[in-house]
Design a protein around this motif. Structure first.
Motif, PDB file in Angstrom:
ATOM      1  N   ALA A 321       0.839  -1.205   0.000  1.00 26.44           N
ATOM      2  CA  ALA A 321       0.000   0.000   0.000  1.00 26.44           C
ATOM      3  C   ALA A 321       0.874   1.256   0.000  1.00 26.44           C
ATOM      4  CB  ALA A 321      -0.926  -0.002   1.206  1.00 26.44           C
ATOM      5  N   GLY A 322       1.966   1.219   0.771  1.00 27.22           N
ATOM      6  CA  GLY A 322       2.908   2.336   0.749  1.00 27.22           C
ATOM      7  C   GLY A 322       3.562   2.486  -0.604  1.00 27.22           C
ATOM      8  N   GLY A 323       3.891   1.345  -1.229  1.00 28.56           N
ATOM      9  CA  GLY A 323       4.482   1.386  -2.567  1.00 28.56           C
ATOM     10  C   GLY A 323       3.545   1.960  -3.603  1.00 28.56           C
ATOM     11  N   LEU A 324       2.243   1.672  -3.465  1.00 29.63           N
ATOM     12  CA  LEU A 324       1.251   2.201  -4.398  1.00 29.63           C
ATOM     13  C   LEU A 324       1.260   3.727  -4.397  1.00 29.63           C
ATOM     14  CD1 LEU A 324      -1.887  -0.087  -3.927  1.00 29.63           C
ATOM     15  CD2 LEU A 324      -0.671   0.331  -6.060  1.00 29.63           C
ATOM     16  N   ASN A 325       1.393   4.318  -3.238  1.00 25.52           N
ATOM     17  CA  ASN A 325       1.404   5.777  -3.166  1.00 25.52           C
ATOM     18  C   ASN A 325       2.753   6.352  -3.569  1.00 25.52           C
ATOM     19  OD1 ASN A 325      -1.283   6.747  -1.914  1.00 25.52           O
ATOM     20  ND2 ASN A 325      -0.738   4.958  -0.718  1.00 25.52           N
ATOM     21  N   THR A 326       3.815   5.604  -3.310  1.00 23.88           N
ATOM     22  CA  THR A 326       5.141   6.073  -3.708  1.00 23.88           C
ATOM     23  C   THR A 326       5.257   6.159  -5.219  1.00 23.88           C
ATOM     24  OG1 THR A 326       6.087   5.064  -1.713  1.00 23.88           O
ATOM     25  CG2 THR A 326       7.615   5.650  -3.473  1.00 23.88           C
ATOM     26  N   ILE A 327       4.613   5.238  -5.940  1.00 18.38           N
ATOM     27  CA  ILE A 327       4.676   5.261  -7.406  1.00 18.38           C
ATOM     28  C   ILE A 327       4.041   6.532  -7.953  1.00 18.38           C
ATOM     29  CG2 ILE A 327       2.464   4.142  -7.966  1.00 18.38           C
ATOM     30  CD1 ILE A 327       5.843   3.289  -9.576  1.00 18.38           C
ATOM     31  N   GLY A 328       3.149   7.143  -7.161  1.00 17.59           N
ATOM     32  CA  GLY A 328       2.546   8.400  -7.580  1.00 17.59           C
ATOM     33  C   GLY A 328       3.566   9.515  -7.738  1.00 17.59           C
ATOM     34  N   ILE A 329       4.658   9.453  -6.979  1.00 14.36           N
ATOM     35  CA  ILE A 329       5.718  10.457  -7.100  1.00 14.36           C
ATOM     36  C   ILE A 329       6.309  10.415  -8.500  1.00 14.36           C
ATOM     37  CG2 ILE A 329       7.986  11.159  -6.245  1.00 14.36           C
ATOM     38  CD1 ILE A 329       7.164  10.071  -3.508  1.00 14.36           C
ATOM     39  N   ILE A 330       6.560   9.194  -8.995  1.00 20.36           N
ATOM     40  CA  ILE A 330       7.104   9.040 -10.354  1.00 20.36           C
ATOM     41  C   ILE A 330       6.118   9.577 -11.385  1.00 20.36           C
ATOM     42  CG2 ILE A 330       7.918   7.361 -12.068  1.00 20.36           C
ATOM     43  CD1 ILE A 330       8.771   5.576  -9.731  1.00 20.36           C
ATOM     44  N   GLY A 331       4.830   9.279 -11.179  1.00 21.29           N
ATOM     45  CA  GLY A 331       3.816   9.774 -12.095  1.00 21.29           C
ATOM     46  C   GLY A 331       3.764  11.286 -12.131  1.00 21.29           C
ATOM     47  N   THR A 332       3.926  11.929 -10.991  1.00 20.55           N
ATOM     48  CA  THR A 332       3.884  13.387 -10.935  1.00 20.55           C
ATOM     49  C   THR A 332       5.088  13.996 -11.643  1.00 20.55           C
ATOM     50  OG1 THR A 332       2.808  13.167  -8.780  1.00 20.55           O
ATOM     51  CG2 THR A 332       3.559  15.347  -9.410  1.00 20.55           C
ATOM     52  N   ILE A 333       6.241  13.352 -11.539  1.00 24.02           N
ATOM     53  CA  ILE A 333       7.424  13.811 -12.276  1.00 24.02           C
ATOM     54  C   ILE A 333       7.169  13.739 -13.784  1.00 24.02           C
ATOM     55  CG2 ILE A 333       9.842  13.302 -12.794  1.00 24.02           C
ATOM     56  CD1 ILE A 333      10.129  12.322  -9.910  1.00 24.02           C
ATOM     57  N   ILE A 334       6.527  12.653 -14.209  1.00 20.66           N
ATOM     58  CA  ILE A 334       6.170  12.525 -15.634  1.00 20.66           C
ATOM     59  C   ILE A 334       5.212  13.651 -16.029  1.00 20.66           C
ATOM     60  CG2 ILE A 334       4.973  11.085 -17.330  1.00 20.66           C
ATOM     61  CD1 ILE A 334       5.959   8.642 -15.756  1.00 20.66           C
ATOM     62  N   SER A 335       4.234  13.927 -15.172  1.00 16.89           N
ATOM     63  CA  SER A 335       3.272  14.994 -15.449  1.00 16.89           C
ATOM     64  C   SER A 335       3.967  16.334 -15.643  1.00 16.89           C
ATOM     65  CB  SER A 335       2.260  15.091 -14.307  1.00 16.89           C
ATOM     66  OG  SER A 335       1.394  16.184 -14.480  1.00 16.89           O
ATOM     67  N   ALA A 336       4.948  16.624 -14.793  1.00 23.07           N
ATOM     68  CA  ALA A 336       5.660  17.899 -14.895  1.00 23.07           C
ATOM     69  C   ALA A 336       6.383  18.037 -16.231  1.00 23.07           C
ATOM     70  CB  ALA A 336       6.656  18.030 -13.742  1.00 23.07           C
ATOM     71  N   GLN A 337       6.755  16.909 -16.827  1.00 25.13           N
ATOM     72  CA  GLN A 337       7.468  16.933 -18.102  1.00 25.13           C
ATOM     73  C   GLN A 337       6.542  17.057 -19.306  1.00 25.13           C
ATOM     74  OE1 GLN A 337      10.876  16.978 -18.345  1.00 25.13           O
ATOM     75  NE2 GLN A 337      10.804  17.111 -16.110  1.00 25.13           N
ATOM     76  N   ILE A 338       5.292  16.618 -19.188  1.00 23.72           N
ATOM     77  CA  ILE A 338       4.424  16.543 -20.359  1.00 23.72           C
ATOM     78  C   ILE A 338       3.282  17.545 -20.372  1.00 23.72           C
ATOM     79  CG2 ILE A 338       4.937  14.092 -20.645  1.00 23.72           C
ATOM     80  CD1 ILE A 338       2.146  13.460 -19.555  1.00 23.72           C
ATOM     81  N   VAL A 339       2.920  18.090 -19.206  1.00 17.97           N
ATOM     82  CA  VAL A 339       1.678  18.874 -19.126  1.00 17.97           C
ATOM     83  C   VAL A 339       1.763  20.164 -19.939  1.00 17.97           C
ATOM     84  CG1 VAL A 339       2.344  20.128 -17.023  1.00 17.97           C
ATOM     85  CG2 VAL A 339      -0.079  19.716 -17.533  1.00 17.97           C
ATOM     86  N   ASP A 340       2.948  20.760 -20.067  1.00 17.78           N
ATOM     87  CA  ASP A 340       3.087  21.966 -20.888  1.00 17.78           C
ATOM     88  C   ASP A 340       3.351  21.627 -22.349  1.00 17.78           C
ATOM     89  OD1 ASP A 340       2.725  24.044 -18.938  1.00 17.78           O
ATOM     90  OD2 ASP A 340       4.667  23.503 -18.090  1.00 17.78           O
ATOM     91  N   ARG A 341       3.920  20.470 -22.595  1.00 10.68           N
ATOM     92  CA  ARG A 341       4.219  20.081 -23.975  1.00 10.68           C
ATOM     93  C   ARG A 341       2.985  19.539 -24.693  1.00 10.68           C
ATOM     94  NH1 ARG A 341      10.020  16.933 -22.894  1.00 10.68           N
ATOM     95  NH2 ARG A 341      11.070  18.712 -21.923  1.00 10.68           N
ATOM     96  N   LEU A 342       2.258  18.655 -24.039  1.00  6.63           N
ATOM     97  CA  LEU A 342       1.062  18.087 -24.658  1.00  6.63           C
ATOM     98  C   LEU A 342      -0.154  18.984 -24.498  1.00  6.63           C
ATOM     99  CD1 LEU A 342       1.273  14.312 -23.640  1.00  6.63           C
ATOM    100  CD2 LEU A 342       1.977  15.378 -25.790  1.00  6.63           C
ATOM    101  N   GLY A 343      -0.206  19.754 -23.434  1.00  8.70           N
ATOM    102  CA  GLY A 343      -1.379  20.577 -23.143  1.00  8.70           C
ATOM    103  C   GLY A 343      -2.290  19.896 -22.137  1.00  8.70           C
ATOM    104  N   ARG A 344      -3.145  20.686 -21.509  1.00  5.42           N
ATOM    105  CA  ARG A 344      -4.027  20.164 -20.458  1.00  5.42           C
ATOM    106  C   ARG A 344      -5.049  19.182 -21.019  1.00  5.42           C
ATOM    107  NH1 ARG A 344      -0.061  23.365 -19.029  1.00  5.42           N
ATOM    108  NH2 ARG A 344      -0.598  25.338 -18.012  1.00  5.42           N
ATOM    109  N   ARG A 345      -5.650  19.538 -22.164  1.00  6.46           N
ATOM    110  CA  ARG A 345      -6.721  18.717 -22.728  1.00  6.46           C
ATOM    111  C   ARG A 345      -6.210  17.329 -23.120  1.00  6.46           C
ATOM    112  NH1 ARG A 345     -11.022  20.698 -25.368  1.00  6.46           N
ATOM    113  NH2 ARG A 345     -10.378  19.766 -27.354  1.00  6.46           N
ATOM    114  N   LYS A 346      -5.090  17.266 -23.804  1.00  7.08           N
ATOM    115  CA  LYS A 346      -4.558  15.972 -24.232  1.00  7.08           C
ATOM    116  C   LYS A 346      -4.181  15.103 -23.040  1.00  7.08           C
ATOM    117  CE  LYS A 346      -2.807  17.181 -28.847  1.00  7.08           C
ATOM    118  NZ  LYS A 346      -1.597  17.303 -29.690  1.00  7.08           N
ATOM    119  N   CYS A 347      -3.609  15.734 -22.011  1.00  8.93           N
ATOM    120  CA  CYS A 347      -3.246  14.965 -20.816  1.00  8.93           C
ATOM    121  C   CYS A 347      -4.482  14.321 -20.185  1.00  8.93           C
ATOM    122  CB  CYS A 347      -2.541  15.866 -19.804  1.00  8.93           C
ATOM    123  SG  CYS A 347      -0.809  16.191 -20.180  1.00  8.93           S
ATOM    124  N   LEU A 348      -5.568  15.090 -20.088  1.00  7.95           N
ATOM    125  CA  LEU A 348      -6.780  14.554 -19.477  1.00  7.95           C
ATOM    126  C   LEU A 348      -7.386  13.441 -20.325  1.00  7.95           C
ATOM    127  CD1 LEU A 348      -8.506  17.855 -18.250  1.00  7.95           C
ATOM    128  CD2 LEU A 348      -7.385  16.118 -16.835  1.00  7.95           C
TER     129      LEU A 348
END
Length: 536
Positions: A321-348
């Motif tokens: 369960a702790g690992g499940l939430n820790t993986i979210g950190i990696i996902g957020t790092i990915i988000s920081a890299q793509i959210v301005d490049r792809l745009g908000r709509r495409k990300c959603l």
């Protein structure tokens, strides 16, 4: 030089680092407080202290237990609007100070409770602080970030959200070994730990400069320019001057909001004609509700069932369960890299498609384990892998963007309070899903995943039709998107192409360096009744 002006002694790089650091601490508090009650509710000594179960930790009054958890979200709703209103009136930094004081007091009260009633009050106080911090912090980050990096910066800030949840889970995991889990330290320390980030904020947040957008909205233009020059030190002076002039030109239309007026926005009766504030409020509210109903709370909350069915011990369940939430950190790092490049709509939209796929697979695996109990241990690892992929995909898309868009689509003088609609949607979404999840999984079991998958597909056309693109656009130019009464994306884009240039629209264009510097020093009167004249 006073304490509140210490930021002037810092270099531009240090100022930006300070803003990011304290924003991280603020969001860390929100994440930790969101995840802490899982470990607290698992403590037998807490269960008996608040009278919701037996000495062995078995909860017999689930309604009482749920009430102690969910009343926190009522405090969040009040806190995000009260804190947001204060932040629009007295500044983002003062609003954060208000939130951190409530968070500190609430955390201390929770750690010292002696009864259920005591806990109810403490949870409400903490919720008020959390709502204020969660509502104001993204606004501060959004207003101090450049248009090209606004999404990425906020994405990095929300790493702290998952870090806070992970710390709560791992602390709970470690403390469960003390006296075999039968210790008051187990739950009191978990609740007291949240006072550390709240105390740091309360003591240090006044060192930060306020947002240049807020400063301009109250007529403090010279200060706004000073702050903007500091936080945009890597940009050209021409770009800084243009952004400043956009801020000042837009700020002249600012007017103080009142709670009564703001409550009318949801009914489409805001006093500002042509701004469609009601539509912005509903877009923010439903975006967060949709984010909650992607299945994030259902997938993570129901993971112990799959883990238990696979034969994992309670210790391994807590670790995973702790690992499940820790993986979210990696996902957020990915988000920081793509959210301005792809745009908000495409990300959603891409995020919804990914979550749909993962939930279909997870539901199929769980369905298979029900029909073939003898092979449950073979199915379970695949289902657990889907849980990890789901958390990764959610954090990389919806987990950040749902908090980002509400900070971008409101005018500066309403932005902090306007973001309250997004936080209210978050509280409603999380509250309803945590209430419905046990009932849903108990009645339709694995088919719950198929239901959630269907909702994710439904979110795709909703986002496509009604949500505008805000990436790589200044906060002032985004106003043009809502100058049309049409709610559809393509109409908003058409209007933006016609009126998205803020300076041209206001008759301010072709400004050379000397004239823009002179023009930028013009002061807006307190009531904003003097218009900025054209400079050509």
């Amino acid at each position: 030089m006073g304490y509140t002006t210490l930021w002037r002694q810092l270099s531009p790089r240090q100022i930006n680092i300070a803003i990011q650091t304290f924003s991280l601490i603020s969001i860390f508090f929100e994440g930790y407080d969101q995840g802490v009650m899982g470990g607290v509710n698992a403590s037998p000594m807490y269960v008996t202290a608040v009278g919701i179960g037996q000495p062995d930790g078995t909860v017999t009054d689930t309604t009482h237990q749920g009430g102690l958890v969910s009343i926190y979200y009522l405090g969040c709703i009040f806190g995000c609007f009260a804190g947001g209103w204060l932040a629009d009136r007295i500044g983002r930094i003062n609003g954060l100070l208000f939130g951190s004081v409530f968070a500190l007091v609430g955390g201390a009260l929770q750690a010292s409770i002696q009864s259920s009633g005591f806990m109810l009050v403490a949870r409400v106080v903490t919720g008020i602080g959390t709502g204020a911090l969660t509502g104001i912090t993204p606004v501060l980050v959004s207003e101090t970030s450049s248009a090209k990096h606004r999404g990425g910066y906020l994405g990095y800030i929300f790493i702290a959200n998952y870090l806070g949840i992970s710390v709560a889970y791992w602390l709970s995991f470690g403390l469960s070994f003390i006296n075999s889990g039968y210790s008051n330290l187990r739950w009191r320390f978990l609740l007291a730990f949240q006072c550390i980030p709240a105390l740091i904020l309360a003591v240090c947040v006044k060192v930060l400069p306020d947002s240049p957008r807020y400063l301009a909205s109250v007529g403090r233009n010279d200060e706004a320019r000073d702050v903007l020059n500091c936080i945009r030190h890597t940009s050209s002076q021409n770009d800084i001057d243009r952004e400043y002039l956009e801020i000042v030109a837009t700020a002249r239309d600012s007017e103080p909001s009142s709670p009564i007026q703001f409550a009318m926005i949801l009914c489409g009766k805001g006093s500002r004609s042509g701004t469609n504030l009601g539509r912005r409020a509903w877009l923010s509210l439903f975006l967060q509700i949709m984010a909650s109903w992607t299945g994030i709370t259902a997938v993570t909350a129901y993971s112990p069932v799959l883990l238990g069915q696979a034969g994992y011990s309670e210790t391994k369940q807590n670790g995973l369960a702790g690992g499940l939430n820790t993986i979210g950190i990696i996902g957020t790092i990915i988000s920081a890299q793509i959210v301005d490049r792809l745009g908000r709509r495409k990300c959603l939209m891409l995020g919804s498609v990914m979550l749909f796929t993962v939930e279909i697979i997870a539901g199929s695996l769980y369905e298979g384990s029900l029909h073939h109990p003898d092979k449950a241990t073979q199915y379970a690892p695949g289902a657990v892998a889907m849980l990890f992929l789901f958390n990764l995909g959610y954090a990389a898309t919806w987990g950040t963007v749902a908090f980002l868009i509400p900070t971008e689509i409101f005018p500066s003088d309403l932005r902090a309070q306007g973001n309250g609609f997004g936080i209210t949607g978050w509280a409603i979404g999380v509250g309803t899903t945590t209430l419905v999840n046990p009932i849903m999984f108990d009645s339709i079991r694995s088919r719950s995943y198929f239901l959630l998958a269907g909702l994710n597909i439904l979110w795709v056309p909703i986002v496509y039709l009604f949500y505008p693109e805000t990436s790589n656009r200044s906060l002032e130019s985004i106003e043009a998107l809502f100058s049309t009464p049409s709610p559809f994306y393509w109409d908003m884009e058409r209007v933006y192409c016609l009126h998205g240039d803020v300076l041209t629209k206001r008759g301010i264009a072709n400004i050379d360096d000397e004239k823009i510097n002179k023009h930028a020093r013009c002061q807006r009167p307190p009531h904003g009744d003097q218009k900025i004249t054209s400079v050509r």
